[in-house]
Design a protein around this motif. Structure first.
Motif, short mmCIF file in Angstrom:
data_model
loop_
_atom_site.label_atom_id
_atom_site.label_comp_id
_atom_site.label_asym_id
_atom_site.label_seq_id
_atom_site.Cartn_x
_atom_site.Cartn_y
_atom_site.Cartn_z
N TYR A 45 0.81 -1.22 0.00
CA TYR A 45 0.00 0.00 0.00
C TYR A 45 0.85 1.27 0.00
N HIS A 46 2.12 1.12 0.34
CA HIS A 46 3.04 2.27 0.25
C HIS A 46 3.30 2.62 -1.21
N TYR A 47 3.41 1.60 -2.06
CA TYR A 47 3.74 1.82 -3.47
C TYR A 47 2.52 1.79 -4.39
N PHE A 48 1.53 1.01 -4.02
CA PHE A 48 0.32 0.87 -4.85
C PHE A 48 -0.88 1.02 -3.93
N GLY A 49 -1.82 1.82 -4.32
CA GLY A 49 -2.98 2.08 -3.46
C GLY A 49 -3.91 0.89 -3.30
N SER A 50 -3.85 -0.05 -4.26
CA SER A 50 -4.78 -1.17 -4.24
C SER A 50 -4.31 -2.27 -5.19
N LYS A 51 -5.00 -3.40 -5.13
CA LYS A 51 -4.73 -4.48 -6.08
C LYS A 51 -5.03 -3.99 -7.50
N GLU A 52 -6.06 -3.18 -7.64
CA GLU A 52 -6.42 -2.63 -8.95
C GLU A 52 -5.27 -1.78 -9.51
N ASP A 53 -4.59 -1.03 -8.63
CA ASP A 53 -3.45 -0.24 -9.09
C ASP A 53 -2.34 -1.14 -9.64
N LEU A 54 -2.16 -2.31 -9.04
CA LEU A 54 -1.19 -3.28 -9.57
C LEU A 54 -1.61 -3.75 -10.96
N LEU A 55 -2.90 -4.07 -11.13
CA LEU A 55 -3.40 -4.50 -12.44
C LEU A 55 -3.16 -3.42 -13.48
N HIS A 56 -3.45 -2.18 -13.12
CA HIS A 56 -3.25 -1.06 -14.05
C HIS A 56 -1.77 -0.94 -14.42
N GLU A 57 -0.91 -1.06 -13.43
CA GLU A 57 0.53 -0.89 -13.67
C GLU A 57 1.11 -2.03 -14.51
N VAL A 58 0.57 -3.24 -14.37
CA VAL A 58 1.02 -4.37 -15.19
C VAL A 58 0.94 -3.98 -16.67
N TYR A 59 -0.16 -3.37 -17.06
CA TYR A 59 -0.32 -2.99 -18.46
C TYR A 59 0.39 -1.68 -18.77
N ALA A 60 0.29 -0.72 -17.87
CA ALA A 60 0.83 0.62 -18.14
C ALA A 60 2.33 0.59 -18.36
N ARG A 61 3.06 -0.27 -17.65
CA ARG A 61 4.51 -0.30 -17.82
C ARG A 61 4.89 -0.78 -19.22
N VAL A 62 4.15 -1.74 -19.76
CA VAL A 62 4.42 -2.22 -21.12
C VAL A 62 4.06 -1.13 -22.12
N LEU A 63 2.94 -0.50 -21.91
CA LEU A 63 2.51 0.56 -22.84
C LEU A 63 3.49 1.73 -22.83
N ARG A 64 4.04 2.07 -21.67
CA ARG A 64 5.04 3.15 -21.59
C ARG A 64 6.28 2.78 -22.40
N LEU A 65 6.73 1.54 -22.23
CA LEU A 65 7.89 1.06 -22.99
C LEU A 65 7.60 1.14 -24.49
N GLN A 66 6.44 0.64 -24.90
CA GLN A 66 6.09 0.65 -26.32
C GLN A 66 5.96 2.07 -26.85
N GLN A 67 5.39 2.96 -26.06
CA GLN A 67 5.23 4.35 -26.51
C GLN A 67 6.59 5.01 -26.69
N ASP A 68 7.49 4.82 -25.73
CA ASP A 68 8.83 5.40 -25.84
C ASP A 68 9.55 4.89 -27.09
N ARG A 69 9.43 3.61 -27.34
CA ARG A 69 10.11 3.02 -28.50
C ARG A 69 9.46 3.50 -29.81
N LEU A 70 8.14 3.57 -29.83
CA LEU A 70 7.45 4.08 -31.02
C LEU A 70 7.85 5.52 -31.30
N ASP A 71 7.90 6.33 -30.26
CA ASP A 71 8.30 7.74 -30.44
C ASP A 71 9.70 7.83 -31.04
#
Length: 197
Positions: free
Chosen positions: A49-75
């Motif tokens: 809970y210090h790093y993620f507010g909830s289990k849902e935040d973990l689910l969101h971050e699972v996808y968001a980290r890949v999308l950030r990587l892909q966006q940086d590479r696409l750019d």
């Protein structure tokens, strides 16, 4: 205060994400408890809970980290000085490779996306839309300059390619007859053939 690393120096947020990804992939998001995640990561609930507010935040971050990587590479591909054909091919292959490299993340997301709150779902859709729009801009640039055929609308071309990408988690298996890079090359070549004038 929560420790930021474990004995081997792995940051706690990365440990939590790794544990959550593995458990969500094996058991499903809704059948995985917070307690199971923290036990697998070797931390306390307080650390989660210090790093993620909830289990849902973990689910969101699972996808968001890949999308950030892909966006940086696409750019980076889109902003390079290479000819448009090379830039689009590199971007088309890269999204396949990075999805295969993060296959559990992709599978989890498409299986569990509906469990995000409306606010988080809206945020994810906006992030995906930004990626797709940047990718589509490459297709449109090639069509506008006559390098690519304009017979098929750019939106349809992009949907065609990403339909293939989004289904990778349902059929691709590491150790199969094709490597991730080979799949990426085939799909990128298919896309470019479809755009040939």
């Amino acid at each position: 205060m929560a420790r930021t690393t474990d004995g081997d120096g792995t940051p706690v947020p990365q440990r939590l994400l790794a544990a959550a990804t593995r458990l969500f992939a094996e058991r499903g998001y809704d059948r995985t408890s917070v307690q199971e995640i923290v036990e697998a990561a070797g931390v306390t609930k307080g650390a989660l809970y210090h790093y993620f507010g909830s289990k849902e935040d973990l689910l969101h971050e699972v996808y968001a980290r890949v999308l950030r990587l892909q966006q940086d590479r696409l750019d980076a591909f889109a902003d390079s000085d290479a000819p448009i054909e090379q830039r689009l091919r590199a971007a088309a292959a890269d999204v396949v490779v990075t999805t295969i490299d993060n296959l559990d993340d992709a599978a989890i997301f498409f299986r569990s996306m509906h469990q995000l709150s409306p606010e988080k779902l809206k945020q994810v859709r906006a992030e995906r839309r930004r990626y797709h729009e940047r990718f589509r801009a490459l297709v449109e640039e090639g069509q506008r300059t006559g390098v690519f055929s304009a017979a098929t609308p750019a939106d349809l071309v992009v949907d065609y390619h990403f339909g293939s990408v989004h289904h990778l988690s349902t059929w691709y298996r590491p150790g199969g007859s094709l490597t991730g890079q080979q799949v990426a090359d085939h799909l990128a070549d298919l896309l470019l053939r479809a755009l040939r004038p």
